[in-house]
Design a protein around this motif. Sequence first.
Motif, PDB file in Angstrom:
ATOM      1  N   GLU A  65       0.832  -1.195   0.000  1.00 36.54           N
ATOM      2  CA  GLU A  65       0.000   0.000   0.000  1.00 36.54           C
ATOM      3  C   GLU A  65       0.875   1.257   0.000  1.00 36.54           C
ATOM      4  N   ALA A  80       2.331   1.704  -3.353  1.00 40.32           N
ATOM      5  CA  ALA A  80       1.398   2.282  -4.323  1.00 40.32           C
ATOM      6  C   ALA A  80       1.286   3.789  -4.108  1.00 40.32           C
ATOM      7  N   ASP A  83      -0.625   1.045  -9.838  1.00 41.23           N
ATOM      8  CA  ASP A  83      -1.850   0.239  -9.921  1.00 41.23           C
ATOM      9  C   ASP A  83      -1.577  -1.221  -9.607  1.00 41.23           C
ATOM     10  N   LYS A  89      -1.344  -1.615  -5.972  1.00 44.88           N
ATOM     11  CA  LYS A  89      -2.680  -1.481  -5.386  1.00 44.88           C
ATOM     12  C   LYS A  89      -3.443  -2.795  -5.535  1.00 44.88           C
TER      13      LYS A  89
END
Lengths: 277, 283, 152
Positions: free
Chosen positions: A151, A154, A168, A171
């Motif tokens: 996380e 990202a 992405d 994510k």
Amino acid sequence: MKIFTIFFILIFLSGNEFLFAQDELNNQFQKAEKLFKEEKYFDAITEFKRVIFFDSENKYDYESYYKIALSYRAGNKLSEAIRYFSLAEQSAQTRDEILNAKFEIVKLNILRRTTSSALNLLDKIESEFPEKQNDVINWRGWAFIFKDDWESAANEFNKIDSLKWIADFCKNIENSKYSVRFAKIISYFLPGAGQFYSGNYLSGFLSLGWTGLWTYLTVNSFVEKRIFDSVMIGNFLWLRFYNGNIQNAEKFAIAENQKISNNALEYLQNNFKGKKP
Amino acid sequence: MKNYFVYAIIFSVIFFGKSFPQNSFHTQSNILIFADHLFCEKDFLRAIDEYLRIENKGDSTKLKLAFSYQKINNFDASSFQFLELKNTSVADIASLNFYKSSYLAENFVSLINNFENENFISEKYFSFISKLYLTARIKANHNIDKNFDFGAFEKSEQETVSVLVKRQLNPKYKSETMAGVLSTLIPGLGKIYTQNYGDGITSLIVTGLLTYLSVNNFDHNHQFKGWIFAGLSSYFYLGNIYGSVASAQIFNANYNRVTQEEIDKFIYENNYFLPKEADWNCK
Amino acid sequence: MKIYFFSILFCLIHFNVFPQTEFEKWEGKKISYVLNENSTSSELNFDAENIPELFLKSLTNLYWFFISDVDGDNCPFSPTCSAFLIGSIEETNVIKGALMFADRFTRDINFFDKANAYPFVTRGKFFDPPQNYTLNRESIKVFESGKFLFLE
């Protein structure tokens, strides 16, 4: 007069020796480079060390130290590689060279998963070389990937438009992971549920079956007023399998997450074309 | 006039000749300088490669080569190289390190034989080597008896040495037979004898409990259960005897381990009885 | 200035302290991004030389599959008691292996002083290999008890 001419010639010739020395150094460096390209890393290091030793003007120091470090890196000897990259950094002449060595050290720290030192180094680079902010952000993202913190990775990659794809990707990985806490909690309420959640149905059924059986027997003995039996079964059998069920829920969720991370890392290592450690 | 030309040609040949070979870093003298540099940098593996490229090695070069082998734990090669230096100017230091290599390689028997046959012993360092020899004898427990003479050691060392000799001479082992017999008489007693008190008590409780259950079931005419518990009880009883013998063996193995570790510590703290390490002219 | 001084000092110390790390020549080796995965269940195996061994191994495998993998991490030893049984049968024979297992089981339920009797390995497990109990003096390998052990 003629004597002077001859002396002049002699001095010129001896001056040539100096020129030759430079050529030789270059030759030696090429020789080392060739070994490096042939992936004979151990011998390449010896030859680069020779260059450094005979290079009285320290002309090849940076490149040689840098190549030695790369050789160690190729042999998966990461701490030695870091040692030689720092030597390269010390003998660097230009700003670019210093930056290069610093980033290499960061990359090795990412690979070794010594994330905190990688992040510290990146903070320093960011304050000293503000123009390289994009690179810093990229490597910070990679440091988080190797820390298994997809996380944060990202979020980091999202700061730059050109890194949209990998942001992405991170994510997605983060979203496809199982929640360890959730797995544990549902297993508290229904034994085996956490295992079902992470896709380990067999183990889930077994946990459910055993705890069900021991619950039945405990309650049954209690109803039939065999209190001793009830306590014994409840304590030694039911509790044991109930605890085991929660442990397994956690263990499987962690293992599945590990698999997801590893698949993602493998994919990035083989298919990702951008800057990577 | 002509003379000058001749001189010029000669000089130019000399100057060219000096730098003409394809790579002067690989001349014998430069290899040696570089090898010594690697040696000082403690990159012994690469130093060995360079030393081996030198055709006519001097004694000190050979010594460094042998020393490098010792440093990368190739004791066979280092012993061989040190032995080559017999009757040279560096024989004293080579002799010491020859014995040290044998010790490090744990070739105690050959070390003892070499010493007793007076093979390559430096007179200058005789006292050091004899200490190494005596320690090797203690370590390998080779011909140690009451009259073991440790006069070669300093006063300060003798106390430690006498303790070590005593440990090898009269080891406080636990007898395996005794452990087995004791456990046969009372389950767990053998384990208590080998100082595994908890295991001994557990063993007694387990066997006792199973025997009690067996007897109890027979008393209440539960033949089947009675036999089951009788079987389990005798299974654990036999296991307890077996385990006691095994635990005596492990106790003895541990005793030996402690002895060996103490000898290692003693010799390591005394730096293998080597005089101060030679200064290899490293900056 | 200070930083330079310390970095030079650091280099000097670093060079002197840096130990010999290359004991033999090496070649290129690929660095993998991937981390090792921990196994989540016991590996079942049925390799046996005779019928009793096959019987005991099947029993152990059934125990692993139906009970041990489901009831949590309860054994304080490494290898676990059931793996110890398999190991002892492989090292010796069925009868000796069974006796070794009885002894191991007794030591397992001992609740007195285990912590000081064995060295320990990863996750605080007591290291207790079957090789030490075969009554063959040569195969015994002991380590200081109560200390952490790094195994290859």
